[in-house]
Every structure is written in C-alpha cells, then in structure tokens.
Design a protein around this motif. Structure first.
Motif, short mmCIF file in Angstrom:
data_model
loop_
_atom_site.label_atom_id
_atom_site.label_comp_id
_atom_site.label_asym_id
_atom_site.label_seq_id
_atom_site.Cartn_x
_atom_site.Cartn_y
_atom_site.Cartn_z
N GLN A 62 0.82 -1.21 0.00
CA GLN A 62 0.00 0.00 0.00
C GLN A 62 0.86 1.26 0.00
O GLN A 62 0.56 2.23 -0.71
N ALA A 65 1.95 1.85 -3.44
CA ALA A 65 0.85 2.36 -4.26
C ALA A 65 0.66 3.86 -4.02
O ALA A 65 0.45 4.63 -4.96
N ARG A 68 3.32 5.82 -5.78
CA ARG A 68 3.03 5.99 -7.20
C ARG A 68 2.03 7.12 -7.42
O ARG A 68 2.17 7.93 -8.33
N LEU A 69 1.02 7.19 -6.56
CA LEU A 69 0.04 8.28 -6.65
C LEU A 69 0.70 9.64 -6.46
O LEU A 69 0.44 10.59 -7.21
N TYR A 141 -5.83 -3.51 1.72
CA TYR A 141 -5.19 -3.30 0.43
C TYR A 141 -5.16 -4.62 -0.32
O TYR A 141 -4.80 -5.65 0.23
N ASP A 146 -5.27 -0.11 -6.42
CA ASP A 146 -4.64 1.08 -6.99
C ASP A 146 -5.60 1.91 -7.84
O ASP A 146 -5.63 3.14 -7.73
N SER A 147 -6.39 1.27 -8.69
CA SER A 147 -7.30 2.02 -9.56
C SER A 147 -8.37 2.74 -8.75
O SER A 147 -8.75 3.87 -9.08
N TYR A 149 -7.97 3.85 -5.64
CA TYR A 149 -7.28 4.97 -5.01
C TYR A 149 -7.14 6.12 -6.01
O TYR A 149 -7.43 7.28 -5.70
N GLN A 150 -6.71 5.79 -7.21
CA GLN A 150 -6.48 6.81 -8.23
C GLN A 150 -7.79 7.53 -8.56
O GLN A 150 -7.82 8.76 -8.68
#
Length: 159
Positions: A62, A65, A68-69, A141, A146-147, A149-150
C-alpha cells in the motif's frame, strides 16, 4: 453516492468509517528523519493518510501504491503522510528503510493519532480534501486497489 457505498459496505458486514465527512483531527508527529510534520500545514492540498505497521503483510504494497500516486499527482496538489503505529520505533524505521517512499514516514508509537482517527485495521488509508475533511477511507489493500485509489484522488483533486 456516499449512501450507496455505505449500504454496500453494510451488505458485506463491514462497518462504515464513522469519521467520513468530519474534519480531520490535526496532529504533529516526528518523522523517521527526525523532522516534525503537522497535518494543518497541508491545508489546501489533498492528503493521503496511510496508517501502517511493520508486521502488516500488505502495508508495504500500500505504501508503494501511495508513492506511485504522489509521483503522478504531486504537481496537482496531492501530498501523503505515512503514519506508523508500531510500539517499536526501531522496527518501524527498519521497515521504512526496506520500503522507501518519497513522502514523510511518521511515528505514532503512543497511538494517539491512530486513536483520534479510529484506526481499526492495517493498512488503512484515508483521503482528506483540500478543506481538511475526511472524504474517503479504505481499510485494507489488495492488488486491484490502486485504480480505486487513483479514481478517488482524481475526484478530490478536480474539486
């Protein structure tokens, strides 16, 4: 939409996060770097609060991730703070070295911040909007998180 999410969570036996829509409690914590960080200093930005522990199997994933964000959306106003809840700050520091991120890693060994945010599972991720309101919560998580979160980050950044 919030009502739909709450109903879906209830259908699966999950309790909705009670602080959604509330002002995020302010705090100041020391980072592994030794610097103090205060949440209020991030007002005007969307903030990811990632609560984690060194014994949590999914926490490293997490944190990556979230990294990355931040790398993608920092220029649009996204910030992140990783709040560790380990009793042992040495274990937390070792974990942080093994899972490096480009945002502050904070230590909460007394769990004052974790209690204020009613952290009931690790990893736990909260999104705080530009005005300081808790707008979204994730209590686990999975590799496909990820998607989601984004998507939530983009909604808050676009406001």
């Amino acid at each position: 939409m919030l009502a739909t999410l709450l109903l879906a969570a209830a259908a699966f036996g999950a309790q909705p996060y009670r602080l959604l829509g509330s002002t995020a409690p302010d705090f100041t914590l020391k980072a592994t770097s030794g610097t103090n960080f205060r949440l209020a200093e991030y007002r005007g930005q969307v903030v990811v609060l990632a609560f984690w522990g060194s014994n949590c199997g999914q926490c490293g994933e997490q944190l990556a991730a979230v990294n990355r964000l931040v790398n993608t959306y920092q220029s649009a106003g996204l910030a992140a703070l990783a709040v560790n809840v380990d009793d042992d700050v040495t274990a937390a520091a070792r974990f942080a070295v093994a899972h490096p991120v480009g945002y502050p890693v904070l230590l909460d060994p007394q769990k004052q911040v974790a209690r204020a945010y009613r952290v009931d599972n690790l990893p736990m991720l909260l999104l705080v909007d530009r005005g300081g309101t808790i707008r979204w919560a994730a209590r686990d998580y999975k590799s496909d998180s990820d998607s989601g979160y984004q998507e939530q980050v983009k909604v808050l950044l676009d406001e």
